[in-house]
Design a protein around this motif. Structure first.
Motif, PDB file in Angstrom:
ATOM      1  N   GLU A  17       0.546  -1.035   0.442  1.00  0.00           N
ATOM      2  CA  GLU A  17      -0.011   0.329   0.417  1.00  0.00           C
ATOM      3  C   GLU A  17       0.637   1.269   0.221  1.00  0.00           C
ATOM      4  O   GLU A  17       1.549   1.966   0.977  1.00  0.00           O
ATOM      5  CB  GLU A  17      -1.407  -0.442   1.749  1.00  0.00           C
ATOM      6  CG  GLU A  17      -1.806   0.896   1.661  1.00  0.00           C
ATOM      7  CD  GLU A  17      -2.615   1.080   2.749  1.00  0.00           C
ATOM      8  OE1 GLU A  17      -2.753   1.772   3.260  1.00  0.00           O
ATOM      9  OE2 GLU A  17      -2.933  -0.218   3.239  1.00  0.00           O
ATOM     10  N   LEU A  18       0.208   2.406  -0.406  1.00  0.00           N
ATOM     11  CA  LEU A  18       1.073   3.433  -0.711  1.00  0.00           C
ATOM     12  C   LEU A  18       0.076   4.382   0.067  1.00  0.00           C
ATOM     13  O   LEU A  18      -0.633   4.567  -0.161  1.00  0.00           O
ATOM     14  CB  LEU A  18       1.102   3.903  -2.404  1.00  0.00           C
ATOM     15  CG  LEU A  18       2.291   3.147  -2.901  1.00  0.00           C
ATOM     16  CD1 LEU A  18       2.060   3.084  -4.496  1.00  0.00           C
ATOM     17  CD2 LEU A  18       3.615   2.902  -2.470  1.00  0.00           C
ATOM     18  N   PRO A  19       1.009   5.814  -0.050  1.00  0.00           N
ATOM     19  CA  PRO A  19       0.631   6.881   1.146  1.00  0.00           C
ATOM     20  C   PRO A  19      -0.456   7.421  -0.046  1.00  0.00           C
ATOM     21  O   PRO A  19      -0.341   7.589  -0.624  1.00  0.00           O
ATOM     22  CB  PRO A  19       1.980   7.252   1.521  1.00  0.00           C
ATOM     23  CG  PRO A  19       2.749   6.807   1.180  1.00  0.00           C
ATOM     24  CD  PRO A  19       2.483   5.688   0.696  1.00  0.00           C
ATOM     25  N   ASP A  20      -1.651   7.590   1.031  1.00  0.00           N
ATOM     26  CA  ASP A  20      -2.469   9.059   0.598  1.00  0.00           C
ATOM     27  C   ASP A  20      -2.107  10.362  -0.438  1.00  0.00           C
ATOM     28  O   ASP A  20      -2.939  10.120  -1.050  1.00  0.00           O
ATOM     29  CB  ASP A  20      -3.524   9.698   1.654  1.00  0.00           C
ATOM     30  CG  ASP A  20      -4.329   7.944   2.480  1.00  0.00           C
ATOM     31  OD1 ASP A  20      -4.378   7.097   1.520  1.00  0.00           O
ATOM     32  OD2 ASP A  20      -5.286   8.470   3.824  1.00  0.00           O
ATOM     33  N   ASP A  21      -0.820  10.623  -0.097  1.00  0.00           N
ATOM     34  CA  ASP A  21      -0.095  11.900  -0.998  1.00  0.00           C
ATOM     35  C   ASP A  21      -0.269  11.370  -2.204  1.00  0.00           C
ATOM     36  O   ASP A  21       0.000  12.582  -3.244  1.00  0.00           O
ATOM     37  CB  ASP A  21       0.958  12.559   0.151  1.00  0.00           C
ATOM     38  CG  ASP A  21       0.803  13.289   1.804  1.00  0.00           C
ATOM     39  OD1 ASP A  21      -0.080  13.243   1.728  1.00  0.00           O
ATOM     40  OD2 ASP A  21       1.818  13.252   2.002  1.00  0.00           O
TER      41      ASP A  21
END
Length: 93
Positions: A17-21
């Motif tokens: 999973e990658l960050p929301d930014d």
């Protein structure tokens, strides 16, 4: 024939999973929305996408450098997408 059929598990969410930014920035570029959409079709990123990701990393967008590293470590090819939870939220009364 020049085409091959491939598969991958469809019901599990990956552990990568990658960050929301980063989701918000890439959603604008690849899906033309702000990242709030529940699902986004898969989009393949290659070494050609690295300069744009490097710009995001220079701007301090969290996760951009992680994605650059993933592209380089995966034969210059990764697939990204936006997906919601695998199970719908419970209804509350």
């Amino acid at each position: 024939m020049g085409f091959t059929l491939y598969w991958r598990p469809g019901t599990r969410l990956p552990k990568t999973e990658l960050p929301d930014d980063l989701k918000r920035e890439l959603a604008r570029l690849y899906w033309d929305h702000d990242g709030g959409g529940r699902d986004g079709s898969e989009c393949e990123l290659t070494d050609k996408d690295i300069p744009g990701l490097e710009k995001l990393a220079a701007q301090g967008v969290t996760g951009a450098q992680t994605l650059i590293s993933a592209i380089r470590a995966s034969d210059n090819r990764v697939v990204i997408w936006i997906s919601g939870p695998t199970t719908p939220p419970r209804r509350t009364r």
